[in-house]
Motif scaffolding. Sequence first.
Motif, mmCIF file in Angstrom:
data_model
loop_
_atom_site.group_PDB
_atom_site.id
_atom_site.type_symbol
_atom_site.label_atom_id
_atom_site.label_comp_id
_atom_site.label_asym_id
_atom_site.label_seq_id
_atom_site.Cartn_x
_atom_site.Cartn_y
_atom_site.Cartn_z
ATOM 1 N N ASP A 136 0.614 -0.975 -0.061
ATOM 2 C CA ASP A 136 0.325 -0.230 0.197
ATOM 3 C C ASP A 136 0.769 0.893 -0.613
ATOM 4 O O ASP A 136 0.577 2.365 -0.462
ATOM 5 C CB ASP A 136 -1.296 0.135 1.574
ATOM 6 N N ARG B 128 2.513 2.096 2.149
ATOM 7 C CA ARG B 128 2.380 2.838 3.242
ATOM 8 C C ARG B 128 3.541 2.726 4.317
ATOM 9 O O ARG B 128 4.187 4.032 5.173
ATOM 10 C CB ARG B 128 1.447 2.468 4.019
ATOM 11 N N ASP C 278 -2.805 -9.411 7.099
ATOM 12 C CA ASP C 278 -2.334 -8.358 8.072
ATOM 13 C C ASP C 278 -0.992 -9.034 8.386
ATOM 14 O O ASP C 278 -0.519 -8.696 9.437
ATOM 15 C CB ASP C 278 -3.391 -8.337 9.419
ATOM 16 N N ASP D 65 3.209 -9.083 12.517
ATOM 17 C CA ASP D 65 2.256 -8.222 12.484
ATOM 18 C C ASP D 65 2.529 -6.786 11.942
ATOM 19 O O ASP D 65 2.838 -6.197 12.592
ATOM 20 C CB ASP D 65 1.141 -8.247 14.059
ATOM 21 N N ARG E 14 0.219 -4.948 12.170
ATOM 22 C CA ARG E 14 -0.401 -3.211 12.567
ATOM 23 C C ARG E 14 0.313 -3.122 14.016
ATOM 24 O O ARG E 14 0.484 -1.418 14.279
ATOM 25 C CB ARG E 14 -1.919 -3.787 13.284
ATOM 26 N N ASP F 217 -2.864 -13.794 -3.567
ATOM 27 C CA ASP F 217 -4.572 -13.686 -2.756
ATOM 28 C C ASP F 217 -4.027 -13.975 -1.619
ATOM 29 O O ASP F 217 -4.945 -13.917 -0.498
ATOM 30 C CB ASP F 217 -5.125 -15.348 -3.035
ATOM 31 N N GLY F 218 -2.672 -13.934 -1.716
ATOM 32 C CA GLY F 218 -2.079 -14.442 -0.063
ATOM 33 C C GLY F 218 -1.856 -15.322 0.562
ATOM 34 O O GLY F 218 -1.471 -15.575 2.205
ATOM 35 N N ARG F 219 -2.794 -16.520 0.661
ATOM 36 C CA ARG F 219 -3.295 -17.887 1.044
ATOM 37 C C ARG F 219 -1.856 -18.381 0.547
ATOM 38 O O ARG F 219 -1.454 -19.081 1.871
ATOM 39 C CB ARG F 219 -4.461 -18.906 0.124
ATOM 40 N N THR G 140 -0.145 -19.598 5.294
ATOM 41 C CA THR G 140 -0.228 -18.571 5.365
ATOM 42 C C THR G 140 -0.940 -18.259 7.115
ATOM 43 O O THR G 140 -0.759 -17.378 7.858
ATOM 44 C CB THR G 140 0.102 -17.155 4.747
ATOM 45 N N GLU G 141 -1.919 -19.112 6.884
ATOM 46 C CA GLU G 141 -2.960 -18.760 8.034
ATOM 47 C C GLU G 141 -2.213 -20.018 8.610
ATOM 48 O O GLU G 141 -2.073 -19.578 10.496
ATOM 49 C CB GLU G 141 -4.495 -20.067 7.258
#
Lengths: 389, 389
Positions: B202, B204, B258, B274, B276, B298-300, B319-320
Amino acid sequence: MILRLILTLLLMMPAFARADGLRGTGNLGLVIERATGSALIVDTGERKAIGRVEGLGDLSHASAVFSPDQRYAYVFGRDGGLSKVDLLTATIARRIVQAGNSIGGAISDDGALIAVSNYEPGGVRVFDARTLDPIASIPAVGADGRTSKTIGLVDLPGRRFAWALYDAGEIWIADLTNVEAPAVTRLTDVGKLPYDGNVTPDGRHYLAGLFGEDGVVHVDTWQQPLKAERILDGYGRGEQQLPVYKMPHLEGWAAVGDKLLLPAVGHHELIAVDLRKFTEVGRVATHGQPVFAVARPDGRHVWVNFAHPLNDTIEVVDTESLEVIHRLTPGPAVLHMEFTPRGNEVWVSVRDADRIDVYDAASFAKKAEIPAQKPSGIFFTARATRIGQ
Amino acid sequence: MILRLILTLLLMMPAFARADGLRGTGNLGLVIERATGSALIVDTGERKAIGRVEGLGDLSHASAVFSPDQRYAYVFGRDGGLSKVDLLTATIARRIVQAGNSIGGAISDDGALIAVSNYEPGGVRVFDARTLDPIASIPAVGADGRTSKTIGLVDLPGRRFAWALYDAGEIWIADLTNVEAPAVTRLTDVGKLPYDGNVTPDGRHYLAGLFGEDGVVHVDTWQQPLKAERILDGYGRGEQQLPVYKMPHLEGWAAVGDKLLLPAVGHHELIAVDLRKFTEVGRVATHGQPVFAVARPDGRHVWVNFAHPLNDTIEVVDTESLEVIHRLTPGPAVLHMEFTPRGNEVWVSVRDADRIDVYDAASFAKKAEIPAQKPSGIFFTARATRIGQ
């Protein structure tokens, strides 16, 4: 010698070709001109129109997806028309009328299949992206045994599609790896009259808004077995019984960082939803009833347009503070907004001024005006790179 | 008649042109062939090479960015060479040697400026993306008054760039809206010897790895005033004093949902951070020292390759669960991986087999092999649509 002859001949080609007859397609786009059944082909680098394609039929609520090579747009008309538009020659490469009444479509992640969501006769039909020949038809017969309208059709990773059955209140997820024998997972009883659906940019979370109840349905497509869960009770129309033509479409949401910003139904508000817990985490008071909330690609700002009669205005929302930080008044009937892929500019259709306005997304300065015939939807080829395009 | 003549003549053009001489550029890419100073131009739809460009100089650690129209690649060589490659004609449109020794570059969000990060003579030089004419030069003179090598150069939204000063230990963020007078914010004393930097998708969060200390520096570019903060102490090289050639490059991280997954320095691990709080939330045990951790769009899943001598292998991480769910052995010297934009396939360079392998990203089945001369970096035109491309 031959090269020189080729170049000379190519110079006779239409104005949209460059001097050498070659051009990249990464900065092209399509603007729907509903009233005339036509579409403008635009160049976001030059900020101008480079061609027009006519004969696209009824373009009410029309949308478009793009081939992976970003040469072709597939335009879904309301009259069941499916047109494959060649952006490089500004011609219709193929066109079929595949149903009596349809609403949107999607392209599979490998670019091979075009799926279309139909009202009449209902169900989803699947076509070869190259030829538009029919490949599969998936009737939407709900648990009640009756055929349903389908809505909210999106592509998912792994040659899958998701959609909702309006009449039956179901969400279906279909794996078309073997297109001869689609593997369909049916989630029944998800809620009354899902009227639109969409998926998060990672292709993970499918959400459908309910017209017959007060809430939204959520499916986390990463979980097995798949299940539909109600979220945001109180989001929907229940309290005001609004007519359907005021329902905000869910393609009008914005995914920013760890939040979604959804247009609230019947209120002058956006609802901020936490993307981990799917609970409401805030509201943004807006000028009118939001129609589209479009995220700048970096997620820092969301641009919002509004329902009639407040549809001459755009507000810019800061996604950290959830406050409106800027207001523009482009003109009568601001229908759609589309950012350039890295977010430096935004194109705005101002239908009743017959104009597209181009704004700098950082300074909000207007950089160009482009004449168009009653423009509505704006679609850039960068959508070809996105899941759930 | 004229059209037929044009078509006939166009058929004599090289194999990379279609029958009508036109093609989209959304599915093109460039593969670096370091040993021969050349690059293959590839078509991800056809899964084949369609041309080769030679004369690109020293391509050690070469990288590429793309023009917004996705017709041109800008190739940054190690010898200070900056080449503008026309993907449609497989020719070098322009080429300059802009410094004695350089390491990577970036293109501004509006596509107008190319910035290059230099070791010798240090600093950042800026060029007109169309002509490669020099426009600006920003010497990297640190707070200590000496000229520094620059590294970790990335584009940010709003015609900005960020980079780090290796010798001086600083991070600079430059707004080039007015390219005649760049507005540079200098963050000094950020840590010893930042050796590489990168930004989240993004645009950022800018992160730089430290070679002279044990940690990473983080700048949240949305906060004012800008400040640099240390994170992940214990991440770095401190404990083992590894030689610099084993440091994983930060363009090898994966941003998924995230989380960030970063190659750990000197360990057989990925570190999950993380997004955040910028704290460690887990580790993934891997086959070897990770070099690149590349997220499926898709980040999976994240695909990981490894340092010599374990560099014949790729592992796929869920990634989970943060667990390795699949292992492949493509062959000797797996150097790079690049996904198609919507993630259905992944291209892998197997340098010492002189081959690129194409895998289905869902089933892990090999779908194609493409001959190439000692291939290393693979870059697809969809990068043109990304912030921090």
